[in-house]
Design an enzyme around this catalytic site. Structure first.
Site, PDB file in Angstrom:
ATOM      1  N   SER A  67     -31.004 -29.609 -42.907  1.00  0.00           N
ATOM      2  CA  SER A  67     -32.352 -30.168 -42.784  1.00  0.00           C
ATOM      3  C   SER A  67     -33.258 -29.418 -41.817  1.00  0.00           C
ATOM      4  O   SER A  67     -34.181 -29.998 -41.266  1.00  0.00           O
ATOM      5  CB  SER A  67     -32.237 -31.625 -42.344  1.00  0.00           C
ATOM      6  OG  SER A  67     -31.622 -31.658 -41.082  1.00  0.00           O
ATOM      7  N   TYR A  90     -36.388 -25.080 -47.463  1.00  0.00           N
ATOM      8  CA  TYR A  90     -35.904 -26.454 -47.272  1.00  0.00           C
ATOM      9  C   TYR A  90     -36.756 -27.438 -48.097  1.00  0.00           C
ATOM     10  O   TYR A  90     -36.248 -28.263 -48.867  1.00  0.00           O
ATOM     11  CB  TYR A  90     -35.953 -26.801 -45.776  1.00  0.00           C
ATOM     12  CG  TYR A  90     -35.843 -28.271 -45.476  1.00  0.00           C
ATOM     13  CD1 TYR A  90     -34.680 -28.965 -45.764  1.00  0.00           C
ATOM     14  CD2 TYR A  90     -36.908 -28.965 -44.904  1.00  0.00           C
ATOM     15  CE1 TYR A  90     -34.575 -30.322 -45.501  1.00  0.00           C
ATOM     16  CE2 TYR A  90     -36.813 -30.316 -44.631  1.00  0.00           C
ATOM     17  CZ  TYR A  90     -35.652 -30.990 -44.935  1.00  0.00           C
ATOM     18  OH  TYR A  90     -35.559 -32.336 -44.676  1.00  0.00           O
ATOM     19  N   ALA A 125     -27.130 -36.633 -47.169  1.00  0.00           N
ATOM     20  CA  ALA A 125     -26.394 -35.403 -46.828  1.00  0.00           C
ATOM     21  C   ALA A 125     -27.205 -34.173 -47.211  1.00  0.00           C
ATOM     22  O   ALA A 125     -27.552 -33.990 -48.372  1.00  0.00           O
ATOM     23  CB  ALA A 125     -25.066 -35.397 -47.572  1.00  0.00           C
ATOM     24  N   PHE A 163     -41.467 -37.921 -42.065  1.00  0.00           N
ATOM     25  CA  PHE A 163     -42.097 -37.014 -41.114  1.00  0.00           C
ATOM     26  C   PHE A 163     -41.019 -36.755 -40.040  1.00  0.00           C
ATOM     27  O   PHE A 163     -39.893 -36.477 -40.416  1.00  0.00           O
ATOM     28  CB  PHE A 163     -43.466 -37.573 -40.685  1.00  0.00           C
ATOM     29  CG  PHE A 163     -44.480 -37.338 -41.805  1.00  0.00           C
ATOM     30  CD1 PHE A 163     -44.282 -37.885 -43.074  1.00  0.00           C
ATOM     31  CD2 PHE A 163     -45.557 -36.503 -41.637  1.00  0.00           C
ATOM     32  CE1 PHE A 163     -45.149 -37.605 -44.146  1.00  0.00           C
ATOM     33  CE2 PHE A 163     -46.447 -36.223 -42.700  1.00  0.00           C
ATOM     34  CZ  PHE A 163     -46.231 -36.777 -43.944  1.00  0.00           C
ATOM     35  N   ILE A 184     -41.738 -23.546 -26.146  1.00  0.00           N
ATOM     36  CA  ILE A 184     -42.738 -24.068 -27.096  1.00  0.00           C
ATOM     37  C   ILE A 184     -42.979 -22.983 -28.145  1.00  0.00           C
ATOM     38  O   ILE A 184     -43.354 -21.861 -27.803  1.00  0.00           O
ATOM     39  CB  ILE A 184     -44.055 -24.419 -26.367  1.00  0.00           C
ATOM     40  CG1 ILE A 184     -43.805 -25.535 -25.338  1.00  0.00           C
ATOM     41  CG2 ILE A 184     -45.146 -24.802 -27.357  1.00  0.00           C
ATOM     42  CD1 ILE A 184     -45.010 -25.871 -24.466  1.00  0.00           C
ATOM     43  N   GLY A 197     -21.907 -34.140 -39.475  1.00  0.00           N
ATOM     44  CA  GLY A 197     -21.891 -35.519 -38.972  1.00  0.00           C
ATOM     45  C   GLY A 197     -20.703 -35.779 -38.055  1.00  0.00           C
ATOM     46  O   GLY A 197     -19.889 -34.894 -37.799  1.00  0.00           O
TER      47      GLY A 197
HETATM   48  N1  UFG Z   1     -40.447 -27.112 -31.335  1.00  0.00           N
HETATM   49  C1  UFG Z   1     -40.662 -26.312 -30.240  1.00  0.00           C
HETATM   50  N2  UFG Z   1     -39.566 -25.901 -29.534  1.00  0.00           N
HETATM   51  C2  UFG Z   1     -38.290 -26.226 -29.872  1.00  0.00           C
HETATM   52  C3  UFG Z   1     -38.094 -27.046 -31.007  1.00  0.00           C
HETATM   53  C4  UFG Z   1     -39.206 -27.467 -31.725  1.00  0.00           C
HETATM   54  O1  UFG Z   1     -41.784 -25.989 -29.888  1.00  0.00           O
HETATM   55  O2  UFG Z   1     -37.354 -25.780 -29.193  1.00  0.00           O
HETATM   56  C5  UFG Z   1     -41.616 -27.573 -32.090  1.00  0.00           C
HETATM   57  C6  UFG Z   1     -41.615 -27.112 -33.537  1.00  0.00           C
HETATM   58  O3  UFG Z   1     -42.210 -25.857 -33.662  1.00  0.00           O
HETATM   59  C7  UFG Z   1     -42.380 -28.224 -34.223  1.00  0.00           C
HETATM   60  C8  UFG Z   1     -42.064 -29.472 -33.387  1.00  0.00           C
HETATM   61  O4  UFG Z   1     -41.578 -28.984 -32.147  1.00  0.00           O
HETATM   62  O5  UFG Z   1     -43.733 -27.995 -34.152  1.00  0.00           O
HETATM   63  C9  UFG Z   1     -41.003 -30.340 -34.014  1.00  0.00           C
HETATM   64  O6  UFG Z   1     -39.906 -29.504 -34.349  1.00  0.00           O
HETATM   65  P1  UFG Z   1     -38.521 -30.077 -34.854  1.00  0.00           P
HETATM   66  O7  UFG Z   1     -37.615 -28.901 -35.013  1.00  0.00           O
HETATM   67  O8  UFG Z   1     -38.082 -31.183 -33.974  1.00  0.00           O
HETATM   68  O9  UFG Z   1     -38.873 -30.712 -36.256  1.00  0.00           O
HETATM   69  P2  UFG Z   1     -39.619 -30.052 -37.517  1.00  0.00           P
HETATM   70  O10 UFG Z   1     -41.032 -30.546 -37.515  1.00  0.00           O
HETATM   71  O11 UFG Z   1     -39.417 -28.598 -37.603  1.00  0.00           O
HETATM   72  O12 UFG Z   1     -38.775 -30.659 -38.717  1.00  0.00           O
HETATM   73  C10 UFG Z   1     -38.444 -32.037 -38.787  1.00  0.00           C
HETATM   74  C11 UFG Z   1     -37.146 -32.155 -39.569  1.00  0.00           C
HETATM   75  C12 UFG Z   1     -37.339 -31.676 -40.976  1.00  0.00           C
HETATM   76  C13 UFG Z   1     -38.549 -32.341 -41.604  1.00  0.00           C
HETATM   77  C14 UFG Z   1     -39.772 -32.205 -40.736  1.00  0.00           C
HETATM   78  C15 UFG Z   1     -40.915 -32.971 -41.324  1.00  0.00           C
HETATM   79  O13 UFG Z   1     -36.125 -31.394 -38.950  1.00  0.00           O
HETATM   80  O14 UFG Z   1     -36.184 -31.955 -41.714  1.00  0.00           O
HETATM   81  O15 UFG Z   1     -39.479 -32.701 -39.439  1.00  0.00           O
HETATM   82  O16 UFG Z   1     -42.031 -32.932 -40.483  1.00  0.00           O
HETATM   83  F1  UFG Z   1     -38.812 -31.754 -42.787  1.00  0.00           F
END
Ligand code: UFG
Length: 328
Positions: A77, A141, A74, A169, A205, A36
């Site tokens: 994640s 996680y 905290a 989400f 992606i 943080g």
């Molecule tokens: N993604 C990409 N490229 C990147 C980053 C992400 O394609 O560089 C995709 C991921 O594969 C995923 C989507 O974008 O499909 C969202 O990814 P994020 O990393 O932004 O978020 P996540 O869905 O992995 O996870 C987030 C939180 C978690 C939580 C989850 C619940 O970080 O703590 O949402 O849906 F559990």
């Protein structure tokens, strides 16, 4: 009422602190500042720089403060990181959460809100996903969050701890002063906006062979202020509802593919966003879309930013005005 917020210097926690203060609560923040930012903590909140691994200091602080409620943000994640470094989650996230719970019940705290996750719904039978869906963690996680949810169930029975579990989400967006600044950044929306700002050459992606409308993962993005508001409603509900524990999914009920997020950001920023297809990321679920009917119906939660456009627009505004984030 004094509310203790762990992770109150983090992305979601700092916004919750600001909303709590606006709603008239006294707030103490407990944060080790490893992830943080001190600058993100509202000036009216008292900050305790403390690590949840330090049981002795934690117990001492809680018995001195005697907060009436704890909001526990905290946490490490990242789904992807948890597949690479499972013990950070299976061990540290769990043991630090348990340290907090033990100190809380010892100090006589009666109300607790846990930040949980959509990652508990690895194999949803029905989209949008409601709270009756089977809990199958999709990563270490998610498993760690599931364990803490179970710990709350038992502490309600043994100590009468009233609790709410909020399964987020995808948190996104910003307020005028508080935004997303993870180091390193791994989340889709801030990464895409960094490409728009010229700070990154392209977005990768993670996989385009998922069984979704364009082959990329579908996620339900929820504005961080709407998440914070849900915590305040849940906190109030702990005194009025009679269930042993409250469980709510938090999303907007609309799923967007990774490509749709990039297209939305292209429109809003007016910049083209270079992209490439990379391999799928371990731990990712194809589609996660929430039904938040339960919290709407039971607590009257109503998102102020129900659509992706407005969420990305607030994030873009913050990133443009804070191109170096909190600037450390
Ligand atoms: N993604 C990409 N490229 C990147 C980053 C992400 O394609 O560089 C995709 C991921 O594969 C995923 C989507 O974008 O499909 C969202 O990814 P994020 O990393 O932004 O978020 P996540 O869905 O992995 O996870 C987030 C939180 C978690 C939580 C989850 C619940 O970080 O703590 O949402 O849906 F559990």
């Amino acid at each position: 009422m004094l509310v203790l917020v762990t992770g109150g210097a983090g992305y979601i926690g700092s916004v919750a602190v600001a909303e709590l203060i606006t709603s008239g609560y006294d707030v103490a923040v407990l944060d080790n500042l490893s992830l943080g930012h001190r600058q993100a903590v509202h000036p009216q909140a008292k900050i305790f720089e403390l690590d949840l691994a330090d049981k002795a200091q934690l117990s001492e602080t809680l018995s001195k403060l005697r907060p009436e409620a704890i909001l526990h943000f905290a946490s490490r994640s990242q789904v992807g990181q948890s597949m690479q470094q499972p013990f950070l989650y299976l061990h540290h996230n769990v043991s630090e959460g348990l340290n907090l719970l033990e100190a809380a019940v010892t100090a006589g705290v009666h109300r607790f809100i846990l930040s949980s996750t959509a990652n508990l719904y690895d194999q949803p039978q029905k989209i949008p996903i409601d709270e009756t869906e089977a809990l199958i963690p999709g990563s270490p996680y998610g498993e760690a969050k599931h364990y803490l949810e179970r710990a709350l169930f038992w502490l309600n029975k043994t100590h009468g701890l009233k609790f709410a579990v909020l399964r987020y989400f995808n948190a996104a967006g910003a307020t005028t002063t508080l935004g997303e600044d993870h180091r390193p950044e791994t989340h889709l929306i801030p990464l895409v906006l960094q490409v728009a700002l010229g700070q990154r050459s392209k977005i990768t992606i993670f996989g385009d062979q998922y069984p979704t409308r364009d082959g990329t993962c579908v996620r339900d993005y929820i504005h961080v202020t709407d998440l914070a508001q849900a915590h305040i409603l849940a906190l109030q509900a702990l005194d009025t509802r009679t269930e042993p524990g409250l469980f709510y999914n938090l999303g907007n009920g609309s799923g967007y593919t990774v490509r749709e997020v990039i297209d939305t950001a292209t429109r809003i920023t007016g910049h083209s966003i270079a992209q490439e297809i990379g391999p799928a990321r371990a731990g990712d679920v194809a589609a996660l879309v929430a039904s938040s009917e339960k919290i709407r119906h039971e607590l009257g939660w109503q998102p102020r930013y129900p659509d992706l456009e407005s969420i990305v627009a607030t994030a873009w505004d913050w990133h443009r005005r804070h191109p170096r984030g909190y600037g450390e």
